[in-house]
Design an enzyme around this catalytic site. Structure first.
Site, PDB file in Angstrom:
ATOM      1  N   TYR A  56       0.866  -1.190   0.000  1.00 44.83           N
ATOM      2  CA  TYR A  56       0.000   0.000   0.000  1.00 44.83           C
ATOM      3  C   TYR A  56       0.895   1.230   0.000  1.00 44.83           C
ATOM      4  O   TYR A  56       1.931   1.236   0.666  1.00 44.83           O
ATOM      5  CB  TYR A  56      -0.873  -0.015   1.262  1.00 44.83           C
ATOM      6  CG  TYR A  56      -2.070   0.889   1.200  1.00 44.83           C
ATOM      7  CD1 TYR A  56      -3.178   0.549   0.435  1.00 44.83           C
ATOM      8  CD2 TYR A  56      -2.103   2.091   1.909  1.00 44.83           C
ATOM      9  CE1 TYR A  56      -4.289   1.382   0.391  1.00 44.83           C
ATOM     10  CE2 TYR A  56      -3.211   2.921   1.862  1.00 44.83           C
ATOM     11  CZ  TYR A  56      -4.298   2.553   1.105  1.00 44.83           C
ATOM     12  OH  TYR A  56      -5.397   3.377   1.055  1.00 44.83           O
ATOM     13  N   ASN A  74     -14.354   5.083   5.127  1.00 41.31           N
ATOM     14  CA  ASN A  74     -15.342   4.678   4.117  1.00 41.31           C
ATOM     15  C   ASN A  74     -16.444   5.710   3.848  1.00 41.31           C
ATOM     16  O   ASN A  74     -16.681   6.055   2.681  1.00 41.31           O
ATOM     17  CB  ASN A  74     -15.940   3.321   4.494  1.00 41.31           C
ATOM     18  CG  ASN A  74     -14.875   2.231   4.450  1.00 41.31           C
ATOM     19  OD1 ASN A  74     -13.970   2.295   3.621  1.00 41.31           O
ATOM     20  ND2 ASN A  74     -14.954   1.256   5.326  1.00 41.31           N
ATOM     21  N   ASN A  92     -22.045  -4.080  -1.790  1.00 39.95           N
ATOM     22  CA  ASN A  92     -22.218  -4.510  -0.396  1.00 39.95           C
ATOM     23  C   ASN A  92     -20.986  -4.215   0.452  1.00 39.95           C
ATOM     24  O   ASN A  92     -20.959  -4.545   1.635  1.00 39.95           O
ATOM     25  CB  ASN A  92     -22.544  -6.009  -0.314  1.00 39.95           C
ATOM     26  CG  ASN A  92     -21.436  -6.862  -0.901  1.00 39.95           C
ATOM     27  OD1 ASN A  92     -20.757  -6.452  -1.829  1.00 39.95           O
ATOM     28  ND2 ASN A  92     -21.249  -8.050  -0.369  1.00 39.95           N
ATOM     29  N   TYR A 124     -11.803   3.382  -7.005  1.00 32.22           N
ATOM     30  CA  TYR A 124     -11.222   3.625  -5.678  1.00 32.22           C
ATOM     31  C   TYR A 124     -10.703   2.356  -5.034  1.00 32.22           C
ATOM     32  O   TYR A 124     -10.161   2.384  -3.931  1.00 32.22           O
ATOM     33  CB  TYR A 124     -12.241   4.326  -4.770  1.00 32.22           C
ATOM     34  CG  TYR A 124     -13.459   3.485  -4.435  1.00 32.22           C
ATOM     35  CD1 TYR A 124     -14.533   3.383  -5.316  1.00 32.22           C
ATOM     36  CD2 TYR A 124     -13.543   2.778  -3.239  1.00 32.22           C
ATOM     37  CE1 TYR A 124     -15.638   2.601  -5.018  1.00 32.22           C
ATOM     38  CE2 TYR A 124     -14.652   2.003  -2.921  1.00 32.22           C
ATOM     39  CZ  TYR A 124     -15.692   1.931  -3.825  1.00 32.22           C
ATOM     40  OH  TYR A 124     -16.795   1.145  -3.523  1.00 32.22           O
TER      41      TYR A 124
END
Ligand SMILES: NC(=O)c1ccc[n+]([C@@H]2O[C@H](COP(=O)([O-])OP(=O)(O)OC[C@H]3O[C@@H](n4cnc5c(N)ncnc54)[C@H](OP(=O)(O)O)[C@@H]3O)[C@@H](O)[C@H]2O)c1
Length: 370
Positions: free
Chosen positions: A81, A168, A194, A289
């Site tokens: 990351y 989020n 979901n 994203y």
């Protein structure tokens, strides 16, 4: 529905002593740490560290009440990351570790325990979130600069909503706002509907009068999932298997009454994502994203030439880096006012009587089931 795991690392009993230490230092805190990146099951370990001394000027002692385990946290530990935590040589000021560690976790709800001199606008008991990326939130308590936290509006959020508000919901909120101007009755297309972000998209879109077409993976209990997403405010829920239906484009046009879909949100990638672009109208924006399928995104060239499709990436971390403190605070207030439903979750408490080895094992089981 997916369950978010949230870690709770309460303070240890005040007479706790680290097994390796014979001094009289009180070991009141614990963190989930690593010294090198790799498979989380292998590299993560639990570390007990001393109670915090009073905070220095312009600093705060905070207790981390609840810290989520997000997909990106795992990627950070794996070393894949872009955002990296800083190596830290001390978790309690004045107490040097024998070897510097990375502390896991980026997001959390914390409570102020003690305020250092010179700090304004913050007091003991305030709920705060981290203003700094990769703050090492999988820990019981930390000393931080007062500028590294943002105060949450009082009494508006549950503990779980507050602990999950930094990553989020703002991603969903900003993607629905920053790329194309949408008005009531406009349509948004998304995959991974979901996911935690997808559920926030559904709720925020519905609160603005936007309609959503939501794609998820098929599963035996798909009707239950469709109902859950509809209850959140989804207009239509489909599976990627439905993309093989040639008549679906016509059905979508009937649903939208020919209103062009101008925003598509993607956290999956791969072929189904490319297939979904056929529902977009002219001048649409595709915002990626995430890449949960780990498959590359190969888009049809015709969509760029004939429909003027514009493809973007979005990263909430970049948004934070490029926006002022006042803008971040305003975003948190806007999100708190939306009163989003708590994500499905489990709270995993690493209890004080557990040894660091047991704490490591508990954290590992949590991540395996997340
Ligand atoms: N760019 C940003 O700023 C930002 C911010 C937040 C999150 N994200 C990213 O957004 C993504 C979702 O995050 P989240 O926390 O909302 O995730 P989450 O709640 O853990 O949900 C993961 C989603 O990915 C789907 N998925 C997993 N593997 C898949 C596969 N092989 N093919 C298709 N779908 C798959 C899941 O579907 P099933 O239920 O079918 O497994 C579920 O919809 C992650 O990649 C995360 O890193 C990015």
């Amino acid at each position: 529905m997916l369950r978010r795991s949230l870690l709770r690392l309460p303070p240890l009993p005040s007479n706790a002593r680290a097994k390796f230490c014979t001094s009289s230092t009180k070991f009141a805190n614990r963190a989930i740490v690593y010294t090198e990146t790799g498979n989380p099951a292998t590299v993560l370990t639990a570390l007990t560290y001393p109670s915090l001394p009073p905070p220095p000027p312009n600093s705060l002692n905070i207790r981390i009440r609840l810290a989520p385990i997000n997909p990106a946290d795992i990627n950070v530990i794996e070393g894949v990351y872009p955002a990296k935590p800083a190596l830290t040589g001390s978790l309690s000021p004045g107490q040097e570790l024998t070897k510097p560690v990375y502390v896991g976790g980026n997001e959390a709800l914390a409570e102020i325990l003690q305020v250092g001199s010179g700090v304004e606008g913050l007091k003991k008991g305030d709920w705060v979130i981290m203003a700094k990326q990769q703050a090492g939130t999988w820990s019981s308590a930390r000393t931080v600069d007062a500028s590294d936290v943002i105060k949450l509006p009082a009494d508006t959020l549950s503990e779980v909503n507050a602990a999950t508000i930094t990553v989020n919901p703002p991603t969903a909120y900003n993607m629905l706002r920053d790329f194309v101007e949408l008005g009531e009755g406009d349509w948004v297309l998304q995959n991974g509907a979901n996911s935690a972000v997808g559920q926030a998209v559904i709720q925020i879109a519905a609160s603005r009068g936007l309609k959503t077409i939501n794609f998820v993976r098929n599963r035996p209990d798909i009707d239950a999932l469709k109902k859950q997403l509809s209850d959140l405010g989804a207009t239509h829920v489909l599976t990627y298997d439905d993309l093989s239906d040639k008549a679906l484009s016509r059905t979508v046009k009937q649903w939208t009454e020919d209103r062009p879909i101008r925003l598509m949100l993607n956290c999956v990638g791969g072929k189904p994502t490319a297939q979904m672009t056929r529902f977009l109208g002219t001048d649409a924006h595709l915002v990626s994203y995430g890449a949960m399928s780990k498959q590359p995104l190969a888009l049809p060239t015709s969509a760029f030439i004939f429909k003027n499709l514009v493809a973007h990436g979005f990263w909430q971390s970049r948004w934070y880096d490029t926006h002022s403190r006042a803008e971040r605070e305003a975003l948190m207030h806007a999100l708190a006012a939306l009163k989003l439903k708590e994500p499905e979750h489990e709270i995993v408490t690493v209890l004080g009587w557990m040894s660091d080895v047991e704490a490591k094992e508990k954290n590992q089981k949590t991540r395996d089931s997340a």
